[in-house]
Motif scaffolding. Sequence first.
Motif, PDB file in Angstrom:
ATOM      1  N   UNK A 103      32.798  -9.007 107.136  1.00  7.94           N
ATOM      2  CA  UNK A 103      32.636 -10.597 107.210  1.00  7.94           C
ATOM      3  C   UNK A 103      33.079 -11.219 106.093  1.00  7.94           C
ATOM      4  N   UNK A 104      33.216 -10.646 104.864  1.00  5.29           N
ATOM      5  CA  UNK A 104      33.955 -11.237 103.773  1.00  5.29           C
ATOM      6  C   UNK A 104      34.355 -10.300 102.997  1.00  5.29           C
ATOM      7  N   UNK A 105      35.448 -10.658 102.340  1.00  9.19           N
ATOM      8  CA  UNK A 105      36.163  -9.839 101.358  1.00  9.19           C
ATOM      9  C   UNK A 105      35.348  -9.152 100.137  1.00  9.19           C
ATOM     10  N   UNK A 106      35.682  -7.749 100.220  1.00  4.26           N
ATOM     11  CA  UNK A 106      35.098  -6.978  99.046  1.00  4.26           C
ATOM     12  C   UNK A 106      35.198  -7.440  97.925  1.00  4.26           C
ATOM     13  N   UNK A 107      34.413  -7.729  96.940  1.00 12.46           N
ATOM     14  CA  UNK A 107      34.449  -8.097  95.659  1.00 12.46           C
ATOM     15  C   UNK A 107      34.143  -6.854  94.643  1.00 12.46           C
ATOM     16  N   UNK A 108      35.241  -6.640  93.679  1.00 10.70           N
ATOM     17  CA  UNK A 108      35.146  -5.553  92.896  1.00 10.70           C
ATOM     18  C   UNK A 108      34.817  -6.194  91.720  1.00 10.70           C
ATOM     19  N   UNK A 109      34.100  -5.433  90.842  1.00 12.02           N
ATOM     20  CA  UNK A 109      33.582  -5.842  89.400  1.00 12.02           C
ATOM     21  C   UNK A 109      34.717  -6.003  88.456  1.00 12.02           C
ATOM     22  N   UNK A 110      34.836  -7.280  87.744  1.00 10.16           N
ATOM     23  CA  UNK A 110      36.079  -7.612  86.862  1.00 10.16           C
ATOM     24  C   UNK A 110      36.032  -6.563  85.678  1.00 10.16           C
ATOM     25  N   UNK A 111      37.171  -6.451  85.146  1.00  9.52           N
ATOM     26  CA  UNK A 111      37.379  -5.554  84.026  1.00  9.52           C
ATOM     27  C   UNK A 111      36.422  -5.829  82.738  1.00  9.52           C
ATOM     28  N   UNK A 112      36.122  -7.110  82.236  1.00  8.55           N
ATOM     29  CA  UNK A 112      35.375  -7.462  81.282  1.00  8.55           C
ATOM     30  C   UNK A 112      33.949  -6.840  81.514  1.00  8.55           C
ATOM     31  N   UNK A 113      33.279  -7.194  82.694  1.00  8.56           N
ATOM     32  CA  UNK A 113      32.047  -6.879  83.098  1.00  8.56           C
ATOM     33  C   UNK A 113      31.808  -5.421  83.293  1.00  8.56           C
TER      34      UNK A 113
END
Length: 259
Positions: free
Chosen positions: A52-62
């Motif tokens: 339903x929505x684009x998968x969000x991957x954790x950013x490098x800094x996090x």
Amino acid sequence: MSTFLFDQIIFGPVKSRRLGVSLGINLLPTDSKVCSFDCIYCECGWTPRKREKKAVLPPRALVKQKMEEKIRDMIRNNEFPDVITFAGNGEPTLHPEFEGIIDDTIELRNQFTPKARIAVLSNATMLHKPGVVRALLKVEDNIQKLDSAFEETIRRIDCPASNFSLHKVVENLKSFKGKVIIQTLFLKGNFKNEIIDNTTEIEIFEWLKLITEIKPSQVMIYTIERDTPASGLEKVNLNELETIAERVRAVGFEVQVSG
């Protein structure tokens, strides 16, 4: 059958059958699976066909922040990981910042727990990307999946994307010049009215030929341990795995067995 997702970026430490005390890193979403395979035995369940929505991957800094917090916490409790393992809810090398995250992990490992190895569990589908290869060459345990020497069998078991090419995967694995560990899961059963069995004589014979071509530093063989999304699958008994392992040793390669 019941499967599960890792609900955090950093998970564990857990006792790994193959790696020891492992601190896990999940570079995929914590609420869904993202993978270039849809393995019928995956403990994380099926790969979503539509979103339903684009998968969000954790950013490098996090990822770096959470990893440092967890390592500091482990040290305060006098715990030290044997290995920092990239696994989680799918294929870790799909993360667009994978190379930078590996660099951050090496920095943190060297600073806080220098005896720990860094491992990546991968399905070998992103080895056409130079940044992924560079990153994998920096880690101690570059573990790549090869569940069969036959593309048809891989399509039945691993259900890769339509553009998958076993020939290209093997050539990419050979390019590591031995700095790679091959990991194979053996299983039997029935799925969608087709026999599933990568332990037959012809399967093992041809798989050993590819192992000889790739020349890995080690081979890991294992079988189903947890619930699988597909029903009708059976684990391979330890005696049969040991028989396969002896054949691997006979052609000159170190092998680790997990029953």
